[in-house]
Design a protein around this motif. Structure first.
Motif, PDB file in Angstrom:
ATOM      1  N   PHE A   1     -23.883   3.849  -7.933  1.00 30.69           N
ATOM      2  CA  PHE A   1     -24.460   4.194  -9.228  1.00 30.69           C
ATOM      3  C   PHE A   1     -25.929   4.569  -9.090  1.00 30.69           C
ATOM      4  CE2 PHE A   1     -24.681   2.552 -13.929  1.00 30.69           C
ATOM      5  CZ  PHE A   1     -25.161   3.793 -14.322  1.00 30.69           C
ATOM      6  N   PRO A   2     -26.243   5.873  -8.964  1.00 35.16           N
ATOM      7  CA  PRO A   2     -27.648   6.300  -8.986  1.00 35.16           C
ATOM      8  C   PRO A   2     -28.209   6.110 -10.401  1.00 35.16           C
ATOM      9  CG  PRO A   2     -26.209   7.992  -8.033  1.00 35.16           C
ATOM     10  CD  PRO A   2     -25.334   7.000  -8.729  1.00 35.16           C
ATOM     11  N   LEU A   3     -29.310   5.388 -10.517  1.00 36.93           N
ATOM     12  CA  LEU A   3     -29.835   5.030 -11.834  1.00 36.93           C
ATOM     13  C   LEU A   3     -30.720   6.136 -12.413  1.00 36.93           C
ATOM     14  CD1 LEU A   3     -30.620   1.240 -11.311  1.00 36.93           C
ATOM     15  CD2 LEU A   3     -28.681   2.267 -12.516  1.00 36.93           C
ATOM     16  N   TYR A   4     -30.153   7.327 -12.519  1.00 38.07           N
ATOM     17  CA  TYR A   4     -30.841   8.471 -13.119  1.00 38.07           C
ATOM     18  C   TYR A   4     -29.998   8.964 -14.291  1.00 38.07           C
ATOM     19  CZ  TYR A   4     -32.990   8.401  -8.486  1.00 38.07           C
ATOM     20  OH  TYR A   4     -33.615   8.016  -7.331  1.00 38.07           O
ATOM     21  N   PRO A   5     -30.495   8.858 -15.510  1.00 36.55           N
ATOM     22  CA  PRO A   5     -29.686   9.288 -16.662  1.00 36.55           C
ATOM     23  C   PRO A   5     -29.285  10.755 -16.587  1.00 36.55           C
ATOM     24  CG  PRO A   5     -31.564   7.978 -17.392  1.00 36.55           C
ATOM     25  CD  PRO A   5     -31.770   8.250 -15.928  1.00 36.55           C
ATOM     26  N   GLN A   6     -30.216  11.611 -16.142  1.00 35.81           N
ATOM     27  CA  GLN A   6     -29.930  13.039 -16.034  1.00 35.81           C
ATOM     28  C   GLN A   6     -29.741  13.399 -14.562  1.00 35.81           C
ATOM     29  OE1 GLN A   6     -32.888  11.904 -17.457  1.00 35.81           O
ATOM     30  NE2 GLN A   6     -32.156  11.884 -19.565  1.00 35.81           N
ATOM     31  N   TYR A   7     -28.756  14.231 -14.278  1.00 31.82           N
ATOM     32  CA  TYR A   7     -28.496  14.646 -12.900  1.00 31.82           C
ATOM     33  C   TYR A   7     -29.546  15.643 -12.431  1.00 31.82           C
ATOM     34  CZ  TYR A   7     -26.323  16.936  -8.889  1.00 31.82           C
ATOM     35  OH  TYR A   7     -26.084  17.449  -7.637  1.00 31.82           O
ATOM     36  N   ALA A   8     -29.998  15.469 -11.197  1.00 31.79           N
ATOM     37  CA  ALA A   8     -30.818  16.478 -10.517  1.00 31.79           C
ATOM     38  C   ALA A   8     -30.503  16.411  -9.030  1.00 31.79           C
ATOM     39  CB  ALA A   8     -32.315  16.221 -10.743  1.00 31.79           C
ATOM     40  N   GLY A   9     -30.585  17.547  -8.385  1.00 32.28           N
ATOM     41  CA  GLY A   9     -30.339  17.565  -6.950  1.00 32.28           C
ATOM     42  C   GLY A   9     -31.310  16.690  -6.185  1.00 32.28           C
ATOM     43  N   ALA A  10     -32.566  16.622  -6.676  1.00 31.95           N
ATOM     44  CA  ALA A  10     -33.610  15.876  -5.985  1.00 31.95           C
ATOM     45  C   ALA A  10     -33.569  14.376  -6.256  1.00 31.95           C
ATOM     46  CB  ALA A  10     -34.981  16.424  -6.388  1.00 31.95           C
ATOM     47  N   THR A  11     -32.670  13.937  -7.130  1.00 33.23           N
ATOM     48  CA  THR A  11     -32.553  12.504  -7.427  1.00 33.23           C
ATOM     49  C   THR A  11     -31.116  12.031  -7.207  1.00 33.23           C
ATOM     50  OG1 THR A  11     -32.282  13.046  -9.795  1.00 33.23           O
ATOM     51  CG2 THR A  11     -34.497  12.429  -9.030  1.00 33.23           C
ATOM     52  N   THR A  12     -30.224  12.380  -8.115  1.00 37.36           N
ATOM     53  CA  THR A  12     -28.832  11.938  -8.023  1.00 37.36           C
ATOM     54  C   THR A  12     -28.163  12.422  -6.739  1.00 37.36           C
ATOM     55  OG1 THR A  12     -28.727  12.148 -10.432  1.00 37.36           O
ATOM     56  CG2 THR A  12     -26.645  11.821  -9.261  1.00 37.36           C
ATOM     57  N   ALA A  13     -28.299  13.703  -6.460  1.00 41.78           N
ATOM     58  CA  ALA A  13     -27.577  14.271  -5.318  1.00 41.78           C
ATOM     59  C   ALA A  13     -28.056  13.693  -3.992  1.00 41.78           C
ATOM     60  CB  ALA A  13     -27.708  15.790  -5.313  1.00 41.78           C
ATOM     61  N   THR A  14     -29.368  13.537  -3.833  1.00 40.81           N
ATOM     62  CA  THR A  14     -29.849  13.008  -2.557  1.00 40.81           C
ATOM     63  C   THR A  14     -29.492  11.532  -2.388  1.00 40.81           C
ATOM     64  OG1 THR A  14     -31.735  12.916  -1.046  1.00 40.81           O
ATOM     65  CG2 THR A  14     -32.182  12.385  -3.347  1.00 40.81           C
ATOM     66  N   ALA A  15     -29.414  10.796  -3.505  1.00 38.42           N
ATOM     67  CA  ALA A  15     -28.940   9.406  -3.418  1.00 38.42           C
ATOM     68  C   ALA A  15     -27.486   9.379  -2.959  1.00 38.42           C
ATOM     69  CB  ALA A  15     -29.079   8.723  -4.779  1.00 38.42           C
ATOM     70  N   ASN A  16     -26.666  10.277  -3.523  1.00 34.55           N
ATOM     71  CA  ASN A  16     -25.267  10.367  -3.107  1.00 34.55           C
ATOM     72  C   ASN A  16     -25.153  10.800  -1.644  1.00 34.55           C
ATOM     73  OD1 ASN A  16     -24.292   9.617  -5.614  1.00 34.55           O
ATOM     74  ND2 ASN A  16     -24.016  11.716  -6.331  1.00 34.55           N
ATOM     75  N   ASP A  17     -25.995  11.757  -1.241  1.00 34.87           N
ATOM     76  CA  ASP A  17     -25.997  12.188   0.162  1.00 34.87           C
ATOM     77  C   ASP A  17     -26.178  10.999   1.094  1.00 34.87           C
ATOM     78  OD1 ASP A  17     -25.826  14.825  -0.669  1.00 34.87           O
ATOM     79  OD2 ASP A  17     -27.939  15.283  -0.318  1.00 34.87           O
ATOM     80  N   GLN A  18     -27.151  10.158   0.763  1.00 30.33           N
ATOM     81  CA  GLN A  18     -27.456   9.024   1.628  1.00 30.33           C
ATOM     82  C   GLN A  18     -26.310   8.013   1.646  1.00 30.33           C
ATOM     83  OE1 GLN A  18     -29.859   9.428   3.511  1.00 30.33           O
ATOM     84  NE2 GLN A  18     -30.906   7.539   4.081  1.00 30.33           N
ATOM     85  N   PHE A  19     -25.655   7.851   0.515  1.00 29.16           N
ATOM     86  CA  PHE A  19     -24.490   6.977   0.435  1.00 29.16           C
ATOM     87  C   PHE A  19     -23.373   7.508   1.329  1.00 29.16           C
ATOM     88  CE2 PHE A  19     -20.486   5.968  -2.033  1.00 29.16           C
ATOM     89  CZ  PHE A  19     -20.394   4.654  -1.606  1.00 29.16           C
ATOM     90  N   PHE A  20     -23.124   8.813   1.274  1.00 29.42           N
ATOM     91  CA  PHE A  20     -22.081   9.406   2.106  1.00 29.42           C
ATOM     92  C   PHE A  20     -22.428   9.304   3.590  1.00 29.42           C
ATOM     93  CE2 PHE A  20     -21.438  12.299  -1.774  1.00 29.42           C
ATOM     94  CZ  PHE A  20     -20.569  11.399  -2.352  1.00 29.42           C
ATOM     95  N   ARG A  21     -23.717   9.438   3.914  1.00 28.89           N
ATOM     96  CA  ARG A  21     -24.129   9.268   5.316  1.00 28.89           C
ATOM     97  C   ARG A  21     -23.840   7.839   5.785  1.00 28.89           C
ATOM     98  NH1 ARG A  21     -28.990  11.784   3.401  1.00 28.89           N
ATOM     99  NH2 ARG A  21     -28.966  14.023   3.849  1.00 28.89           N
TER     100      ARG A  21
END
Length: 349
Positions: free
Chosen positions: A148-168
């Motif tokens: 759960f990335p704690l960002y209300p609005q999606y952005a590549g520089a916040t939500t996506a990079t958090a997800n990237d790190q989780f997948f790594r």
């Protein structure tokens, strides 16, 4: 209940394993371990080397970053962090607040699901790392993880990079847990209600009501919008829903963007410039809220409450009120809990 056991019908030399729990891993941006030079430099290097954040070619960007920015910026950023640091606990406010949020969410989820869930948090940059927390959850028997990335609005520089790190982090697991990522919750009714409640409480406590509420969102380069990032649109919808929930007119609320970095054009209007323009136009009393942040941090406590406030007052503004982030307010925890429960369906009902 979740002790390591040998699978049924397995041979005697089969290793024991833990399994059967669901991990709920909250994620935020991150924080330096300290405001001194080297911890700041390590943190800024990790943050500003992320190509989701700065997407210039490495051959062009890294010499500038390593040779110029990381020589000077740790000093100025360190001073900014020092001004807001939680000296009693030896950590940044973001760390303190995230710990408090996690503790309340753990209580709420365990009251709902018992020992079937494990709740913890990680940071995209700095400590505790995403990888370390994924490893802990797997070792504790979590064969499913809700990230759960704690960002209300999606952005590549916040939500996506958090997800990237989780997948790594998952790439390093021999037996990967089944995983889900939580989408943006910018229009979740409980989140909008929590935002509105914070505004109503703040306004009720003021002797002089603000002429306008400024919703200051973190900025991003304008070209990201053209490339398909939905952040700007989701910020606009959050502001519209908040305004409608408050029953206000268009003149009572405006959306702006802060934290501009680098030479290119970013989303506008820029908060630091717009608040000065409001003061010049006769809006002498304003309130500022930061709906893109789930917890107060350097961008709210130092940038908004110091730099942006100073810009407003130097232009003739008289009353500047910063309305704090939702942080660990019970209405916020309830809203996030609702999002979590919706995303656990099929795993835990």
């Amino acid at each position: 209940m979740f002790d390591a056991t040998r699978p049924d019908h397995a041979p005697a030399d089969h290793p024991k394993v833990k399994m059967g729990r669901v991990g709920i891993l909250l994620a935020n941006l991150g924080t330096p371990d300290d405001y001194s030079y080297w911890p700041m430099r390590r943190y800024l290097n990790e943050f500003l080397s992320d190509q989701r954040v700065i997407d210039y070619p490495k051959w062009k960007w890294q010499p500038i970053l390593q040779g110029i920015i990381l020589t000077k910026r740790p000093f100025s950023s360190g001073e900014a962090y020092k001004s807001i640091w939680n000296h009693d606990k030896g950590e940044s406010p973001l760390m303190t607040i995230t710990k408090d949020q996690t503790a309340k969410m753990r209580d709420a989820m365990q009251a709902r699901y018992g020992d079937r869930v494990m709740v913890d948090f990680c940071m995209r940059y700095g400590n505790p790392s995403t990888k370390s927390k994924v490893q802990e959850m797997v070792a504790a028997g979590c064969n499913r993880i809700l990230f759960f990335p704690l960002y209300p609005q999606y952005a590549g520089a916040t939500t996506a990079t958090a997800n990237d790190q989780f997948f790594r982090a998952l790439m390093d697991e021999t037996w990967q847990p089944a995983s889900r990522t939580v989408p943006a919750y910018f229009d979740e009714p409980a989140y909008i209600d929590a935002l509105a409640g914070s505004v109503e409480r703040a306004y009720a406590a003021m002797e002089t009501k603000p002429d306008i509420l400024v919703c200051s969102y973190h900025g991003m380069p304008q070209r990201y919008l053209q490339q398909g990032d939905p952040y700007h649109c989701q910020c606009a919808k959050t502001s519209r829903l908040l305004k409608e929930r408050l029953g206000w007119s268009d003149e009572q609320l405006v959306s702006t963007f802060q934290s501009r970095f680098g030479p290119e054009e970013w989303l506008q209007p820029y908060t630091v410039e717009h608040v000065a323009e409001l003061a010049r136009l006769g809006k002498k009393n304003i309130a500022v809220i930061a709906p893109a942040f789930s917890a107060d941090c350097i961008e709210t406590l130092e940038e908004i409450n110091e730099e942006i406030k100073e810009s407003f007052e130097e232009a003739g503004g008289q009353s500047f009120t910063y309305i704090t982030c939702l942080n660990d307010d019970d209405s916020h925890i309830a809203a996030l809990g609702k999002v979590i429960e919706d995303n656990l369906k099929g795993w835990l009902d």
